[in-house]
Design a protein around this motif. Structure first.
Motif, PDB file in Angstrom:
ATOM      1  N   ALA A  21      -2.103   6.304  -2.067  1.00 45.78           N
ATOM      2  CA  ALA A  21      -2.442   5.406  -3.170  1.00 45.78           C
ATOM      3  C   ALA A  21      -3.654   5.921  -3.943  1.00 45.78           C
ATOM      4  O   ALA A  21      -4.702   6.200  -3.348  1.00 45.78           O
ATOM      5  CB  ALA A  21      -2.711   4.006  -2.640  1.00 45.78           C
ATOM      6  N   ARG A  33       0.853  -1.180   0.000  1.00 48.39           N
ATOM      7  CA  ARG A  33       0.000   0.000   0.000  1.00 48.39           C
ATOM      8  C   ARG A  33       0.895   1.238   0.000  1.00 48.39           C
ATOM      9  O   ARG A  33       1.541   1.564   1.002  1.00 48.39           O
ATOM     10  CB  ARG A  33      -0.924   0.028   1.220  1.00 48.39           C
ATOM     11  N   GLU A  49      -2.079   0.932  -4.502  1.00 44.82           N
ATOM     12  CA  GLU A  49      -2.206  -0.274  -3.698  1.00 44.82           C
ATOM     13  C   GLU A  49      -2.138  -1.447  -4.673  1.00 44.82           C
ATOM     14  O   GLU A  49      -2.926  -1.526  -5.616  1.00 44.82           O
ATOM     15  CB  GLU A  49      -3.525  -0.300  -2.927  1.00 44.82           C
ATOM     16  N   LYS A  57      -6.191   0.932  -6.882  1.00 40.40           N
ATOM     17  CA  LYS A  57      -5.892  -0.406  -6.366  1.00 40.40           C
ATOM     18  C   LYS A  57      -5.815  -1.376  -7.536  1.00 40.40           C
ATOM     19  O   LYS A  57      -6.750  -1.464  -8.337  1.00 40.40           O
ATOM     20  CB  LYS A  57      -6.977  -0.856  -5.390  1.00 40.40           C
TER      21      LYS A  57
END
Length: 498
Positions: free
Chosen positions: A253, A249, A307, A256
């Protein structure tokens, strides 16, 4: 993993006179009237009183791509040898040509202690990646290791740009090359030493070194949580399966990204046994898992503002009294049922479990890679990966892959292939009854397990992940590390552009 120490140095006559390098690398190109020196070779040529081109021509140099010609310096510079490597036609020099030339020079430099490359004047990142990857050797199982990569590579600083920018590029290129090396080492480790539990241990070591989150589900946890695909495939082996989650992470961030990689540590085909010829290459059937593990480690090292979560299913596909059979029905993670028509189509079964789990975490993008189908090699050959998935993201990944030199090519997922996967007794079958379009049908199968709102790409690396023939460019025999550089470039692009 053995990666040379890299450092920036000046590219001047004075620096050449003081270098501790044993070999200086220069580039050559094919000119209209014969061999010519590429940019970066000026200081070396000056030390030869402007006659280096003439000397090379006398030795038969043409400048063709990856040509190697060695010239003793006879005291003109501190290094004892000039190694000239060809780049091809001057108008065709690209970063990939530089990378391949650097790789060819790296292969010629094993056993040397210290070298200096001037190819960095053409493209710093490509020169570093190519040199390190070309010099790669895997000698862990040799009683006499023989030649090893150079201990130190001096990289001539390009004339354009700032020292700070050069150092940043050097750092990134070195990290990318190291990540490829991690993947290569895993692929090249024999299956008696690399199996689900030992892969998990190596992943844990890398996660701890990089400050990453690490989770492993053993066979009991897999059964409790309902990972029927992984358990089915791994049930025939005395070495039970695993499912890893390795996560990074980044600070602030922005997106994802889920990574999924096939980890069949050895594939006999199971009850649907493969022919013996060539089965030894199935030690590479975990190349996708190796690539995504190396990629999440790289994301942490380069501190991407993302992430990144790698989901890595691991199993050994073996025939035994406890092996799954053609005709079995497996209940996958998430509840979907799959009729097994061929136990040698096992990769998609473990990937389906991992993809479903990855999508539960709500990623903005999902990238999955695997040595999935022999049909990929039939369709695209041994150097070109097939990229399937959501149209827009598929094309984005393929374009980036081509820019890195890993040459992923966009492929469709035709709707008409779905009916071939219909099952009379389950939700879906793991193969079609048709001979044609096997690579695409596998992609269609995987699509069934991707959440509707997740842009995704599937990269079939059955051919590119492992080289059985002669080395070329920066690609050695054995594990290649494909598609680590593609994934790294896609992550960088997502970090920059969303």
């Amino acid at each position: 993993m053995s990666v040379p120490k890299l450092s920036l140095s000046e590219n001047s006559e004075e620096a050449l006179a003081k270098t501790r390098a044993e070999v200086v690398v220069v580039g050559t190109v094919q000119g209209a009237d014969g061999v010519e020196l590429a940019a970066g070779a000026e200081a070396v040529d000056s030390a030869f009183d402007g006659t280096l081109t003439e000397v090379l021509a006398t030795l038969g140099a043409t400048g063709k791509s990856e040509e190697i010609v060695k010239v003793p310096t006879l005291g003109r510079v501190a290094a004892g040898l000039v190694l000239a490597v060809g780049l091809g036609k001057a108008e065709d020099v690209t970063p990939e040509r530089v990378r391949r030339a650097a790789g060819a020079s790296g292969r010629a430099l094993t056993g040397r202690k210290r070298v200096l490359t001037t190819l960095s004047e053409l493209d710093l990142q490509a020169a570093v990646e190519g040199t390190v990857l070309g010099a790669y050797t895997f000698t862990a199982y040799k009683s006499e290791p023989g030649d090893t990569p150079p201990a130190h590579v001096e990289v001539a600083a390009p004339s354009e740009g700032t020292t700070r920018a050069h150092r940043a590029t050097l750092k990134a290129a070195t990290a990318i090359a190291e990540a490829v090396t991690i993947a290569r080492d895993l692929v090249n480790t024999p299956p008696n030493d690399l199996f689900p539990a030992s892969f998990a241990e190596r992943a844990k070591e890398l996660a701890n070194e990089g400050g990453l989150e690490f989770e492993v589900l053993d066979e009991k946890a897999l059964k409790r949580k309902g990972f029927g695909g992984i358990l089915g495939v791994g049930g025939g082996s005395s070495r039970p399966p695993r499912l890893l989650r390795v996560a990074y992470r980044g600070a602030k961030a922005k997106k994802k990204v889920a990574l999924v990689g096939k980890g069949i540590t050895f594939d006999t085909g199971g009850i649907s046994l493969k022919p013996p010829a060539g089965m030894d290459k199935m030690t590479s059937d975990m190349a996708g898992a190796a690539a995504v593990l190396a990629s999440v480690v790289l994301a942490a090292k380069l501190k991407y503002p993302l992430e990144v979560v790698a989901h890595i299913p691991l199993a050994e596909n073996m025939p035994s009294g406890t092996a799954y059979r053609p005709g079995d029905v497996l209940t996958m993670y998430g509840g979907k049922t799959v009729e097994v028509l061929n136990t040698d189509a096992e990769g998609r079964l473990i990937l389906a479990d991992a993809i479903t789990r990855a999508c539960e975490e709500g990623p903005d993008y999902l990238i999955e890679t695997s040595t999935l189908t022999g049909a990929q090699v039939v369709a695209l050959g041994e150097r070109t990966a097939g990229v399937m998935g959501s149209d827009e993201f598929r094309d984005r990944v393929a374009e980036i892959s081509q820019a890195t030199g890993e040459n992923g090519w966009p492929m469709p997922l035709p709707e008409e292939l779905r009916s071939g996967l219909d099952s009379k007794i389950a939700d879906i079958a793991n193969v079609t009854g048709q001979r044609w379009g096997g690579m695409l049908a596998a992609g269609v199968f995987l699509r069934e397990f991707v959440a509707d709102d997740v842009p995704w790409a599937h990269i079939d690396i059955a051919g590119p992940a492992y080289l059985d023939g002669s080395p070329w460019g920066y690609t050695p025999k054995g594990g290649t590390g494909v598609p680590v550089r593609t994934i790294a470039a896609v992550l960088a692009d997502i970090a920059a552009n969303g």
